[in-house]
Design an enzyme around this catalytic site. Structure first.
Site, short mmCIF file in Angstrom:
data_model
loop_
_atom_site.label_atom_id
_atom_site.label_comp_id
_atom_site.label_asym_id
_atom_site.label_seq_id
_atom_site.Cartn_x
_atom_site.Cartn_y
_atom_site.Cartn_z
N ASP A 1 17.70 4.02 -31.41
CA ASP A 1 18.43 4.62 -30.31
C ASP A 1 17.56 5.54 -29.46
OD1 ASP A 1 20.97 5.28 -28.92
OD2 ASP A 1 20.39 7.27 -29.59
N LYS B 1 19.31 13.48 -34.96
CA LYS B 1 20.52 12.77 -35.42
C LYS B 1 21.13 13.45 -36.64
CE LYS B 1 20.29 9.32 -32.43
NZ LYS B 1 21.36 8.90 -31.53
N SER C 1 27.13 7.39 -30.40
CA SER C 1 26.96 7.91 -31.76
C SER C 1 28.12 8.78 -32.22
CB SER C 1 25.68 8.73 -31.85
OG SER C 1 24.57 7.91 -31.73
N ARG D 1 32.18 15.58 -25.03
CA ARG D 1 31.51 15.38 -26.33
C ARG D 1 30.76 16.64 -26.75
NH1 ARG D 1 27.42 10.40 -28.04
NH2 ARG D 1 25.80 11.77 -28.87
N ASP E 1 23.11 7.18 -20.10
CA ASP E 1 24.32 6.41 -20.44
C ASP E 1 24.67 5.47 -19.30
OD1 ASP E 1 24.53 7.90 -22.79
OD2 ASP E 1 25.68 9.47 -21.79
N HIS F 1 16.43 4.66 -25.66
CA HIS F 1 16.81 5.40 -24.46
C HIS F 1 15.63 5.66 -23.52
CE1 HIS F 1 20.99 6.38 -25.07
NE2 HIS F 1 20.79 6.87 -26.27
N ASP G 1 25.61 2.43 -35.71
CA ASP G 1 26.74 3.07 -35.03
C ASP G 1 27.04 2.43 -33.69
OD1 ASP G 1 24.28 4.01 -34.13
OD2 ASP G 1 25.03 6.01 -33.66
N HIS G 2 26.04 1.76 -33.11
CA HIS G 2 26.19 1.06 -31.83
C HIS G 2 24.87 0.40 -31.53
CE1 HIS G 2 23.64 4.09 -29.98
NE2 HIS G 2 24.36 5.01 -30.60
N ASP H 1 20.59 3.77 -36.20
CA ASP H 1 21.14 4.14 -34.90
C ASP H 1 20.60 3.22 -33.80
OD1 ASP H 1 22.12 5.87 -32.69
OD2 ASP H 1 22.35 7.33 -34.30
N HIS I 1 23.12 2.46 -24.12
CA HIS I 1 23.56 1.68 -25.27
C HIS I 1 24.05 0.30 -24.84
CE1 HIS I 1 24.65 5.75 -27.36
NE2 HIS I 1 23.35 5.56 -27.24
C1 3PG Z 1 22.64 11.00 -25.86
O1 3PG Z 1 23.33 12.01 -25.93
O2 3PG Z 1 21.45 10.98 -26.21
C2 3PG Z 1 23.25 9.76 -25.25
O3 3PG Z 1 24.13 10.10 -24.23
C3 3PG Z 1 24.05 9.01 -26.25
O4 3PG Z 1 23.29 8.70 -27.38
P1 3PG Z 1 23.92 8.77 -28.84
O5 3PG Z 1 25.38 8.49 -28.70
O6 3PG Z 1 23.20 7.66 -29.55
O7 3PG Z 1 23.62 10.11 -29.40
CO CO Z 2 21.98 6.92 -27.96
#
Ligand code: 3PG
Ligand code: CO
Length: 548
Positions: free
Chosen positions: A421, A355, A74, A280, A166, A425, A462-463, A23, A493
Site C-alpha cells: 500500500d 500501519k 485501510s 476518518r 485517494d 501510493h 485489507d484492500h 496491505d 487503492h
Molecule cells: C492514506 O491515508 O494514506 C490513504 O488515504 C489511504 O490509505 P490506507 O487506507 O491504506 O491507509
Molecule cells: Co493506502
C-alpha cells in the site's frame, strides 16, 4: 463480554493462528497494471495452488461504504476484518447525516455557527480537498457551506489539503475548478467565503500515528499563522509549484497561504469556529490534539488558540477524541480481539509505525485501548519517501512474528505488511515490485515457522493497491494511455478483490473451503476464530472454511 464457545469438532492447532494482512495487495484485472503479478512471488504463487484459496471483496458495500464504486481503504478494511461484520462507515454516515439534516440539528453544529454569527468571526473548514471518500468528501464541505450561509455565517475560510492519493495523482485543479465555480455562486455579495491556505496532504497537517509531527507543524503554521509562500489563489499556488518542480505529485505539494490586498485572507484566530471535516480518524488525531491540548510538546505551537473546534466524527472512542464532533461514528462493538480476550486467548499484534494503528486501533473498531490478553508492538517506520526504501520494515516485522511464533506465548498473532500500500501510493512501479517481493519473502518465512510450530496462517489484505498501478478503462480494464502512448500512473487503492488464504501445514484442522455467498474480508474474523477452535459469534459473517 461472554466467552467464545469451544468448537465440538476441532480443538485448535498446537501452534498459533497467524493473520497476515498484506496491505494493498489485491488481485488485478490487467496484467500490465498488476504489480503483484509482475513481482516475483513464489510463496503467494504456491499458496494459490496448494492452500485453501478464496477471493474476497474488499471494497464498496462489502466493507460498509456507500457505493460499490467506492474503493476499499485501510480503516474500513481493518474494521471489517477485526469485527467480523459490516457496519455503515464514516462516508455513509456523514452523507446520511447531511441528507437527513441531523448534522445541522445537532448541538455542535449550532454552537459553531452561533459563535461565528454572534462574534462576527470566521467559520473555518480544514480537510482533504477531494471526493476520494476515504478521509473526506468535497460534497460534505459544500453542503456545510451552503447551510452556514443559510444560517447567517458571513465569513468562511477553507484550508484545503490537496489529495492525489485517494484520487488521481495530479487531479487537484479539477477540484479547484469545481470548488471555484461553487464559491462563485455562493459569494453573491452577502457573504465572503474563500480558500485561505493549504498544501499537499503528505506534506502538511495529515500525519498519522506520530510518524512525523513536522507535517502537522507546517500545516499549523499555514492555517493559523499564515506562514508559507503566498499566492493570489490556490490555482496559482499549484501551477507555480508544478512549474518549479516538474513531476511533483499533488500529495507532496508545499504549503501555501492566500493573500488579498497584501494580507493573508484568513488565518485561524481567537474567537473563530473550526471544523476539521475529515471523517476518518488516523490522520485527524494529531491536528485535533494540536487544537485541544492545553500543553503541546510535539512542536512549538504557542498558546492554545481560543477557538471552538470540532471534528467531523469521533476519531477515538476510547479516548473520547475530539471533544466535539458533528456525526457519531459506527457503533462497532464485540470485536474479535474483545472476544478472544474474554476467552483467555493471548494475542500479539505488530506492524511498523505507518500501519501500527491499522492493526491495533482500526482492527479494534477505532479504539486505542488494548484488551487484557493483547500485546502490541510498533516498529518505527523510516521517515523518508517510501519509494526510496520500498522494503520498509517488512524484515523486522517478519522477525518479530517468527519470534512470537517460536515463543509459544501467543495463540493468535496478527500483523500488517504496509509495503504493497505505502509504496503503491507513490506510483513508482519499480519500487512497488520490490515492495511486493519483500512481503512475499516475509510470508515464506512465516510459513516455515508455522510448519515447525504446527500453526496455521490466514493470509489476506485489507484492500488492493499494487495490483492496479495504471489507470484502466472502468468497463474493459484496458490501459488508459496518455498523449505519448504511455500508461497513466495510479496512486490510489483499487476496487479489486483480495486473496484469502488458509495454510495449515500439519493438516490438523482439515480446513475446506466453505460455501459462502458474496464473501468479503469481514468473513476473516469468523475464519480465524474457527481455526482457533472456537464457534464464531452467531451474528458474525460466516467462516470461509469448514474444519474437523
Ligand atoms: C492514506 O491515508 O494514506 C490513504 O488515504 C489511504 O490509505 P490506507 O487506507 O491504506 O491507509
Ligand atoms: Co493506502
Amino acid at each position: 463480554m461472554e466467552e467464545l464457545k469451544k468448537s465440538t469438532v476441532f480443538e485448535g492447532p498446537e501452534g498459533p493462528v497467524v493473520l497476515v494482512i498484506m496491505d494493498g495487495v489485491g488481485i488485478g484485472k490487467n496484467p500490465e497494471s498488476d504489480y503483484v503479478k509482475i513481482a516475483s512471488t513464489p510463496n503467494l504463487d504456491w499458496l494459490r495452488e496448494n492452500a485453501v484459496y478464496t477471493e474476497v471483496k474488499a471494497h464498496g458495500k462489502a466493507v460498509g461504504l456507500p457505493d460499490d464504486g467506492d474503493m476499499g481503504n485501510s480503516e474500513v478494511g481493518h474494521n471489517a476484518i477485526g469485527c467480523g461484520r459490516v457496519f455503515s462507515q464514516g462516508a455513509a454516515l456523514v452523507g446520511d447525516a447531511i441528507k437527513s439534516g441531523s448534522m445541522f440539528d445537532g448541538a455542535v453544529w449550532k454552537e459553531l455557527v452561533a459563535n461565528a454569527v454572534e462574534k462576527d468571526s470566521a467559520l473555518h473548514f480544514i480537510g482533504l480537498f477531494s471526493d476520494g471518500n476515504v478521509h473526506s468528501n468535497l460534497n460534505h464541505l459544500e453542503a456545510m457551506l451552503k447551510k452556514a450561509k443559510e444560517e447567517g455565517v458571513k465569513k468562511a475560510r477553507i484550508h484545503a489539503l490537496i489529495d492525489g492519493r485517494d484520487v488521481p495523482p495530479t487531479s487537484a485543479l479539477e477540484y479547484v475548478d469545481r470548488f471555484d465555480a461553487f464559491l462563485a455562486e455562493v459569494n453573491d455579495g452577502t457573504v465572503d467565503y474563500c480558500i485561505a491556505s493549504g498544501g499537499g496532504r503528505m506534506n502538511i497537517t495529515m500525519d498519522r500515528y506520530d510518524a512525523d509531527w513536522s507535517m502537522v507543524e507546517r500545516g499549523w503554521n499555514a492555517h493559523l499563522k499564515a506562514e508559507g509562500r503566498t499566492f493570489a489563489s490556490m490555482r496559482e499556488a499549484i501551477e507555480t509549484f508544478r512549474a518549479e518542480k516538474p513531476g511533483i505529485l499533488d500529495q507532496d505539494l508545499p504549503a501555501f497561504v492566500i493573500e488579498r490586498d497584501g494580507a493573508p485572507v484568513g488565518p485561524i484566530i481567537d474567537g473563530d469556529s473550526v471544523i476539521f471535516f475529515n471523517f476518518r480518524g488516523d490522520r485527524s488525531l494529531e491536528i485535533t490534539k494540536a487544537f485541544e491540548a492545553d500543553e503541546l510538546t510535539e512542536f512549538d505551537r504557542g498558546p492554545k488558540p481560543d477557538v471552538i473546534y470540532a471534528g467531523m466524527m469521533q476519531y477515538d472512542g476510547d479516548l473520547d477524541v475530539p471533544k466535539k464532533y458533528l456525526v457519531s461514528p459506527p457503533a462497532i462493538d464485540r470485536t474479535m480481539s474483545e472476544y478472544l480476550s474474554a476467552s483467555g486467548v493471548k494475542q500479539f499484534a505488530v506492524s511498523e509505525t505507518q500501519k501500527y494503528g491499522h492493526v491495533t486501533y482500526f482492527f479494534n473498531g477505532n479504539n486505542s485501548g488494548k484488551f487484557e490478553t493483547e500485546t502490541w508492538k510498533e516498529i518505527p517506520s523510516d521517515v523518508c519517501p517510501f519509494e526510496d526504501a520500498p522494503r520498509m520494515k517488512a524484515d523486522e516485522i517478519t522477525e518479530e512474528v517468527v519470534a512470537a511464533i517460536k515463543s509459544g506465548e501467543y495463540k493468535f498473532i496478527r500483523l500488517n505488511y504496509p509495503n504493497g500500500d505505502m509504496v503503491g501510493h507513490t506510483g513508482v512501479v519499480s519500487a512497488v515490485r520490490v515492495a511486493v517481493e519483500a512481503v512475499d519473502e516475509g510470508v515464506g518465512k512465516i510459513m516455515e515457522a508455522l510448519k515447525e510450530a504446527n500453526g496455521i496462517m490466514v493470509c489476506s489484505a485489507d484492500h488492493g493497491n499494487s495490483d492496479d498501478m495504471c489507470e484502466l478503462d472502468k468497463k474493459t480494464f484496458e490501459l488508459k494511455l496518455d498523449d505519448e502512448g504511455k500508461c497513466k500512473p495510479k496512486t490510489a487503492h483499487s476496487l479489486n478483490p483480495v486473496p484469502a488464504i488458509v495454510f495449515d501445514p500439519s493438516g490438523v484442522s482439515n480446513a475446506r473451503k466453505a460455501d459462502v455467498e458474496d464473501a468479503g474480508i469481514a468473513n476473516l474474523a469468523a475464519t480465524c476464530i474457527t481455526l482457533l477452535g472456537y464457534e464464531p459469534p452467531a451474528d458474525y459473517t460466516p467462516s470461509l472454511v469448514t474444519v474437523g
